[in-house]
Write a protein that holds these residues in place. Structure first.
Motif, PDB file in Angstrom:
ATOM      1  N   ARG A 265     -11.646  -8.609  48.089  1.00  0.00           N
ATOM      2  CA  ARG A 265     -11.617  -7.155  47.891  1.00  0.00           C
ATOM      3  C   ARG A 265     -10.414  -6.543  48.613  1.00  0.00           C
ATOM      4  NH1 ARG A 265     -16.393  -5.127  45.418  1.00  0.00           N
ATOM      5  NH2 ARG A 265     -18.277  -6.257  46.000  1.00  0.00           N
ATOM      6  N   VAL A 266     -10.165  -6.980  49.843  1.00  0.00           N
ATOM      7  CA  VAL A 266      -9.063  -6.413  50.622  1.00  0.00           C
ATOM      8  C   VAL A 266      -7.726  -6.700  49.954  1.00  0.00           C
ATOM      9  CG1 VAL A 266      -7.806  -6.599  52.791  1.00  0.00           C
ATOM     10  CG2 VAL A 266     -10.299  -6.448  52.812  1.00  0.00           C
ATOM     11  N   VAL A 267      -7.620  -7.899  49.386  1.00  0.00           N
ATOM     12  CA  VAL A 267      -6.369  -8.305  48.749  1.00  0.00           C
ATOM     13  C   VAL A 267      -5.972  -7.306  47.675  1.00  0.00           C
ATOM     14  CG1 VAL A 267      -5.642  -9.938  46.973  1.00  0.00           C
ATOM     15  CG2 VAL A 267      -6.224 -10.755  49.226  1.00  0.00           C
ATOM     16  N   TRP A 268      -6.986  -6.682  47.100  1.00  0.00           N
ATOM     17  CA  TRP A 268      -6.704  -5.706  46.050  1.00  0.00           C
ATOM     18  C   TRP A 268      -5.935  -4.502  46.587  1.00  0.00           C
ATOM     19  CZ3 TRP A 268      -8.604  -0.686  44.908  1.00  0.00           C
ATOM     20  CH2 TRP A 268      -8.269  -0.249  43.611  1.00  0.00           C
ATOM     21  N   LEU A 269      -6.048  -4.272  47.864  1.00  0.00           N
ATOM     22  CA  LEU A 269      -5.319  -3.140  48.448  1.00  0.00           C
ATOM     23  C   LEU A 269      -3.827  -3.430  48.557  1.00  0.00           C
ATOM     24  CD1 LEU A 269      -7.712  -2.361  51.434  1.00  0.00           C
ATOM     25  CD2 LEU A 269      -7.586  -1.160  49.260  1.00  0.00           C
ATOM     26  N   LEU A 270      -3.477  -4.681  48.427  1.00  0.00           N
ATOM     27  CA  LEU A 270      -2.163  -5.102  48.903  1.00  0.00           C
ATOM     28  C   LEU A 270      -0.985  -5.044  47.952  1.00  0.00           C
ATOM     29  CD1 LEU A 270      -3.310  -8.177  50.918  1.00  0.00           C
ATOM     30  CD2 LEU A 270      -2.804  -5.895  51.743  1.00  0.00           C
ATOM     31  N   PRO A 271      -1.157  -5.192  46.647  1.00  0.00           N
ATOM     32  CA  PRO A 271       0.010  -5.525  45.831  1.00  0.00           C
ATOM     33  C   PRO A 271       1.331  -4.909  46.243  1.00  0.00           C
ATOM     34  CG  PRO A 271      -1.867  -5.324  44.433  1.00  0.00           C
ATOM     35  CD  PRO A 271      -2.338  -5.057  45.835  1.00  0.00           C
ATOM     36  N   PRO A 272       1.414  -3.628  46.592  1.00  0.00           N
ATOM     37  CA  PRO A 272       2.746  -3.093  46.926  1.00  0.00           C
ATOM     38  C   PRO A 272       3.381  -3.805  48.102  1.00  0.00           C
ATOM     39  CG  PRO A 272       1.134  -1.350  46.662  1.00  0.00           C
ATOM     40  CD  PRO A 272       0.381  -2.617  46.684  1.00  0.00           C
ATOM     41  N   ILE A 273       2.574  -4.352  49.004  1.00  0.00           N
ATOM     42  CA  ILE A 273       3.182  -4.995  50.161  1.00  0.00           C
ATOM     43  C   ILE A 273       3.046  -6.508  50.107  1.00  0.00           C
ATOM     44  CG2 ILE A 273       3.200  -3.157  51.864  1.00  0.00           C
ATOM     45  CD1 ILE A 273       0.393  -3.895  52.547  1.00  0.00           C
ATOM     46  N   ALA A 274       2.611  -6.994  48.947  1.00  0.00           N
ATOM     47  CA  ALA A 274       2.426  -8.436  48.832  1.00  0.00           C
ATOM     48  C   ALA A 274       3.739  -9.179  48.979  1.00  0.00           C
ATOM     49  CB  ALA A 274       1.781  -8.775  47.492  1.00  0.00           C
ATOM     50  N   GLU A 275       4.848  -8.520  48.579  1.00  0.00           N
ATOM     51  CA  GLU A 275       6.160  -9.131  48.746  1.00  0.00           C
ATOM     52  C   GLU A 275       6.330  -9.669  50.159  1.00  0.00           C
ATOM     53  OE1 GLU A 275       8.655  -9.687  46.732  1.00  0.00           O
ATOM     54  OE2 GLU A 275       7.833  -8.677  44.971  1.00  0.00           O
ATOM     55  N   ALA A 276       6.013  -8.818  51.080  1.00  0.00           N
ATOM     56  CA  ALA A 276       6.227  -9.173  52.476  1.00  0.00           C
ATOM     57  C   ALA A 276       5.222 -10.237  52.926  1.00  0.00           C
ATOM     58  CB  ALA A 276       6.085  -7.932  53.345  1.00  0.00           C
ATOM     59  N   TRP A 277       4.044 -10.150  52.400  1.00  0.00           N
ATOM     60  CA  TRP A 277       2.977 -11.024  52.821  1.00  0.00           C
ATOM     61  C   TRP A 277       3.081 -12.442  52.314  1.00  0.00           C
ATOM     62  CZ3 TRP A 277      -2.620 -10.671  53.644  1.00  0.00           C
ATOM     63  CH2 TRP A 277      -2.950  -9.628  54.515  1.00  0.00           C
TER      64      TRP A 277
END
Lengths: 504, 657
Positions: A265-277
């Protein structure tokens, strides 16, 4: 994954029922224990099983919201995803109760605190899988963790159990601090605590400086601790090994499943910063798989071996999470990306169930063969000649080992196949290859158990413990593992469908 | 061949023997001996009756539409390769089905007596029924894949039955030899199939089974560039199964099996499977003169070569075995010159008289208490009143004396070799025929004439075999007389009905080779045919006389023959041209050395086990042991690693955003 539809409290009650049943049931079991004299406590186990069954029934009776809805003003999700994890958690808790009770009976010495604590831990896991608010997330983590700390440490008179509980508590508190810090930062950015608002804030300010990635990073560290991701895994072997076998089974399956649910569920918050992650998570995933498998090779105790193996399996599951994350980046079209994401999410859910079945099976065998809580059937060498002494139990353990190693026709093979398949579809071929190599590596230590059981004669007289319930349960689990290995299709479809309907 | 008639009895012809084998095999120990034998006979008998009924139905159809078909469904359908679990009976399959089930039934009955005292009685009949099943699958299979399954099945049964008395090392070795040599042939067969499939697949529409004989026949023009390769590869398979040079070596050793097995499998039926397969694939072979030439030359050379070895063998069954190799050579020769019908004709007549000879030899061995050495026999004429005349009939039939069966088929082959091939092929076959008459007479004389050379005790026990054994002998003897009349040739005023019956099968691709060509035979050719027939008949009679003179009465003539040129030719023949020794030295031992020293010790033990397996395992365990040190149980260290990890985490994020 559209905006959730709030419902009124009256309408929410039936949906909240599974949680309420567990909470009230846990309190009731405590009270019943307090007012029952004597040493026997088998009515407690019956009552606990009834409460769990009631929770399952309540979940079954809960009205199905096709697109899901949130409860308590956005705190919890009432979607297929949480229903899936609620049922899984209840099943795990029931199996744990059966194992524990069989051990207590063998000793003739009951541990009354086990029952309410298990119910509370299960409640925490369910809440964790359903949490859609930063606050409910934190509360769920703590509810679950506090119960599990005590479960680990509660084997009175056992130094190792106390030591394990203590280590888990200290490091868990450490992780909680990171989690709280991350959540606070997220709140600071979004100005609200529910995922929907956080998501909107993240979308609105993708270049919001370092704070957002940092916040997400801190949350990841905490969840990584719960799923035993390298380098936050150090507690795992000591705690799994020190805790009584029945608790270890609960931790390896229930806690892990709930943590992964929260992560998804939390991962869904991420896409805009997934680059960095993304690169960081990829490296840690590779390390997690490799470390777990490598160190498992040189273990002589079954529980400790399974502890490292659980680290390795966390690695495989993280591979699936990477596939989920990566689909936003490389795939040609949004439709394709969504298809791959669903495939990966479904694969993770499928694998979590399979992993729970085979791992609980293996811990069930340990519980079944242990002579007492002091003399757990832990040393792998002690399994020599088991195929002669207890052919049925040996056969079930062989099934679980084959499945953990990922050898067809077991569910473990199919589960790994779905994960690696999703990873390849997401364009991460090198990671999939690395996963397969790791899987190969792991065959050594799983098969070793089978070799010892079937090809080495026992040294001297061996007295295994015996538990009819545990053996029966293992048989059922082995059958399920084979069944899911032969006809996985419809269950996988269900898992993928469940993931597709997840809120957030 | 477009139209066909559905006939579900075909599947039962195949499945009934399987049922018999399954019942006998599953109830192996519980089944009473009598019941097991009778069940096996009944299963084959039923298959025979079903075959007769099917052939009657087949004969009722228009000659060019004679095709019965049956299918149990689709077996494979992968990537355009579609294989039916189908059966088909045309004129060719009909002949084979009748021969296999008919002769098979007689030999089953014979075995009731021959194996009566064997402890492996039930097992024997299980294998025998299994063999009939596989053989029927081979001849009734609708496509090359089904044929191949039957082909492998009969190979397996052959192996099981050769080493039937596996307690003796030599028998087990003979079984292995047969199996391995046949594998070499099968390798060629498989490759041939692959080439055929690869060549045809691009040209096929949907729904056509690529290996179906009807599909192959309908697409011969696409196969032209591949025909030589396919033909030669398939011939390698045929050379294995039908014991042709260079793969014939297994058949003489196969005589280690019980004699009914030698009669059924290693004379009458299985070994002719190669001939059947080439006849079946005639539409491919006629596309390639080169492949045909190879078949014809190998056949002719094998015919003569094996006949010379048969001259000197002392084991009664070995003589017959080399004779079989030789006769199979004639069949191949026929196929090679395009006279497929003549080849199949010889398959049939040979099945009759060679089965008769083997069963007769079995009866002799039975009478002699297991003795097989010709040098210890003799004078059995009066002791074996049924075996003796029937054996003599078999001998003259094999020698090719008019009007016995062998005359018609062998003469047909020699004539076709002369008219369609060339005089050289004819001459080789002609010489072989003379030798055949000679060695068979030698065999008869040594067995039945003169004084008995066995020990007193054996001589005392000599007795004629029971009726279950002699009755099949009588029936086969009758067939060995009249069986050839089906193909009474034109030049003797007959109609050669056998060739006419098969003509539609071979007309498709054969062009000038079919029966129609025969109608155009000129008067001059007919007179040549007369001349050649007279010559081969004279030679057969001469051979018989010479054989009698050389070995009957005073043994001086034979002694002179043996001592000819310092005894060297005799020694070479007696040792079978040292071919087995040659194979041993050139192939078996180097192959063994390669696999032992290089592949096993260097590659497997050294490289794979040593370096790759153990080496990587060692590396992994070292790493594992090192990593394990991190897990020191100290809480402070754990927290330290945790914090370090988290710090690295945050640092990384800070640096990259």
């Amino acid at each position: 994954m559209n905006g959730p539809t709030p419902v009124t409290l009256g309408a929410e009650l039936p949906v909240l029922a599974p949680y309420l049943v567990l909470a009230v049931g846990g309190l009731a079991v405590m009270l019943v224990d307090a007012f029952s004299g004597g040493r026997r406590r088998d009515h407690l186990s019956l009552l606990t099983l009834l409460v769990l069954l009631g929770a399952a029934a309540a979940q079954g009776a809960a009205p199905a919201e096709p697109r899901g809805a949130t409860l308590l003003g956005g705190m919890l999700a009432a979607d297929r995803f949480s229903r899936f994890f609620n049922l899984l958690t209840v099943t795990i808790a029931m199996l744990t109760t059966v194992y524990a009770t069989s051990m207590f009976e063998r000793d003739g010495r009951y541990r009354a605190d086990f029952y309410p604590l298990t119910l509370f831990a299960a409640l925490g896991m369910m809440l964790l899988a359903a949490a859609t608010d930063l606050l409910s997330l934190f509360l769920a983590v703590e509810t679950m963790s506090l119960a599990v700390y005590v479960l680990v440490a509660g084997e009175r008179g056992s130094l190792r159990s106390s030591e394990a509980g203590f280590k888990y508590l200290i490091l868990g508190a450490f992780a909680s601090a990171f989690l709280l810090m991350g959540l606070a930062l997220l709140y600071g950015q979004a100005g609200a605590t529910d995922y929907a608002s956080v998501h909107r804030a993240v979308q609105a300010a993708p270049d919001g400086g370092i704070l957002l990635p940092l916040a997400c990073g801190l949350v990841l560290v905490a969840l990584g601790f719960k799923v035993a991701m390298v380098p936050f895994h150090m507690w795992t072997p000591d705690v799994y090994d020190g805790a009584p076998a029945y608790v270890t089974g609960l931790m390896a399956t229930g806690v892990k499943a709930a943590a992964f649910a929260a992560l998804l569920r939390v991962v869904w918050l991420l896409p805009p910063i997934a680059e960095a992650w993304f690169p960081l998570l990829a490296v840690l995933t590779v390390l997690t798989m490799t470390y777990g498998n490598l160190v498992a090779l040189s273990q002589n105790g079954l529980k400790r071996m399974l502890a490292y193996s659980s680290i390795a399996h966390a690695g495989y599951l993280l591979l699936g999470v990477l596939a989920v994350l990566n689909t936003g980046r490389d795939s040609a079209t949004a439709v394709q990306a969504a298809a791959v994401r669903d495939a990966a999410g479904g694969a993770i859910l499928f694998y979590l169930v399979v992993y729970a079945l085979m791992n609980l099976g293996a811990f069930g065998v340990v519980a079944c063969l242990s002579r007492s809580r002091r003399e757990e059937a832990d040393a792998i060498d002690g399994y020599a000649g088991l195929s002669r002494r207890r052919p049925f139990v040996a056969a079930t353990l062989a099934v679980f080992m084959f499945s953990l190693a990922g050898i067809p026709p077991t569910a473990g093979f199919v589960g790994k196949f779905y994960i690696f398949d999703a990873v390849v579809k997401a364009g991460l071929v090198p990671l999939a290859v690395w996963g397969v190599i790791n899987s190969l590596l792991s065959a050594y230590y799983y098969l070793r158990v089978i070799v010892v059981m079937y090809m080495k004669p026992a040294e001297g007289e061996v007295h295994d413990g015996h538990s009819w319930e545990a053996a029966f349960t293992c048989g059922v689990l082995a059958l399920l593992v084979l069944l899911l290995g032969v006809v996985p299709g419809s269950f996988y479809a269900l898992a993928a469908h469940t993931y597709r309907q997840m809120i957030f | 061949m477009e139209s066909h008639v559905l006939d579900t009895s075909l599947r039962w012809i195949v499945l009934v023997p399987l049922l018999g084998a399954a019942l006998n095999g599953l109830l192996l120990r519980r089944m009473p001996r009598r019941a097991a034998g009778l069940l096996a006979c009944a299963a084959v008998g039923a298959a025979f009756l079903l075959s007769v009924a099917a052939v009657v139905r087949l004969a009722g159809l228009e000659p060019h539409h004679r095709l019965l078909a049956d299918s149990l469904g689709t077996w494979l359908d992968v990537a355009g390769v579609r294989v039916e679990l189908g059966f088909a009976m045309d004129q060719l399959s009909a002949v084979m089905a009748l021969v296999v089930t008919g002769v098979g039934f007689l030999i089953h009955v014979y075995s009731l007596g021959y194996m009566a005292h064997d402890p492996g009685y039930n097992r024997f009949f299980t294998y025998l029924n299994l063999f009939i099943f596989a053989m029927m699958m081979l001849v009734l299979g609708e496509n090359l894949v089904m044929l191949f399954v039957g082909w492998e099945g009969v190979g397996l049964c052959s192996y099981l039955l050769i080493s039937f008395w596996f307690n003796e090392e030599a028998n087990a070795a003979a079984g292995k030899k047969a199996f391995i040599v046949n594998r070499i042939g099968d390798f060629g067969f498989l490759l041939g199939m692959f080439v055929l499939g690869a060549a045809l697949l691009p040209h096929l529409g949907g729904g056509e089974g690529v290996f179906s004989f009807r599909t192959i026949a309908a697409h011969t023009h696409e196969l032209v560039p591949w025909a030589t390769a396919i033909g030669l590869l398939l011939f390698l398979g045929a050379a294995g199964k039908s014991a042709q040079i260079p793969l014939y070596v297994w058949l003489p050793d196969a005589m280690a099996g019980p004699t009914p097995v030698s009669a059924l499998i290693h004379a009458a039926t299985m070994v002719t499977a190669g001939v059947y397969m080439i006849a079946r694939m005639n539409m491919v072979y006629v596309l390639s003169p080169a492949a045909m030439t190879v078949v014809a030359v190998v056949g002719a050379v094998t015919a003569l070569f094996a006949a010379t070895i048969a001259l000197t063998q002392n084991d009664i069954k070995k003589v017959l075995a080399y004779s079989t190799v030789s006769q199979l050579g004639y069949m191949m020769l026929a196929c090679g010159v395009g006279a497929f019908a003549a080849g199949i004709f010889h398959v049939m007549t040979h099945a009759f008289f060679k089965a008769l000879l083997f069963l007769g030899a079995g009866s002799v061995i039975h009478a002699m208490g297991g003795e097989q050495d010709l040098r210890l026999m003799g004078g059995l004429r009066r002791k074996l009143p049924v075996t003796w005349p029937t054996f003599l009939i078999g001998t003259v039939a094999l020698a090719g004396v008019f009007p016995f069966a062998g005359f018609f088929s062998k003469d047909e082959i020699l004539w076709k070799a002369f008219s369609e091939g060339n005089p050289g092929l004819w001459l080789v076959g002609f010489l072989g025929a003379g030798l055949t008459a000679f060695y068979m007479m030698r065999l008869v004389v040594l067995t039945f004439f003169g004084d008995n050379r066995a020990s007193e005790e054996v001589r005392h026990h000599v007795h004629e075999s029971p009726a279950t054994m002699t009755a099949p002998l009588a029936i086969l003897a009758a067939l060995s007389v009249v069986g050839g009349w089906l193909g009474w040739p034109h030049f003797l005023g007959g109609a050669n009905r056998f060739e006419q019956w098969l003509a539609p099968v071979f007309a498709a691709g054969a062009g000038g080779h079919g029966a129609s060509a025969h109608d155009a035979v000129t008067h001059a050719a007919a007179s040549t045919e007369w001349l050649l027939a007279a010559a081969s008949l004279s030679l057969a009679l001469l051979g018989l006389y010479a054989g009698y003179r050389a070995y009957a009465g005073r043994a001086t003539l034979a002694g002179k023959l043996h001592a000819f040129a310092g005894g060297r030719p005799h020694r070479v023949l007696l040792n079978k041209y040292y071919v087995d020794e040659g194979y041993e030295a050139s192939l078996v031992r180097p192959g063994y050395a390669l696999s032992d020293r290089v592949l096993f010790r260097a590659v497997d033990t050294g490289l794979i086990d040593g370096l790759l397996v153990n080496g990587s395992a060692l590396l992994v365990s070292i790493t594992s042991a090192l990593l394990r040190l991190f897990q020191n149980g100290k809480l402070r260290f754990y927290a330290y690693v945790f914090a370090l990890g988290a710090a690295a985490f945050v640092l990384y994020l800070a640096l990259t955003t």
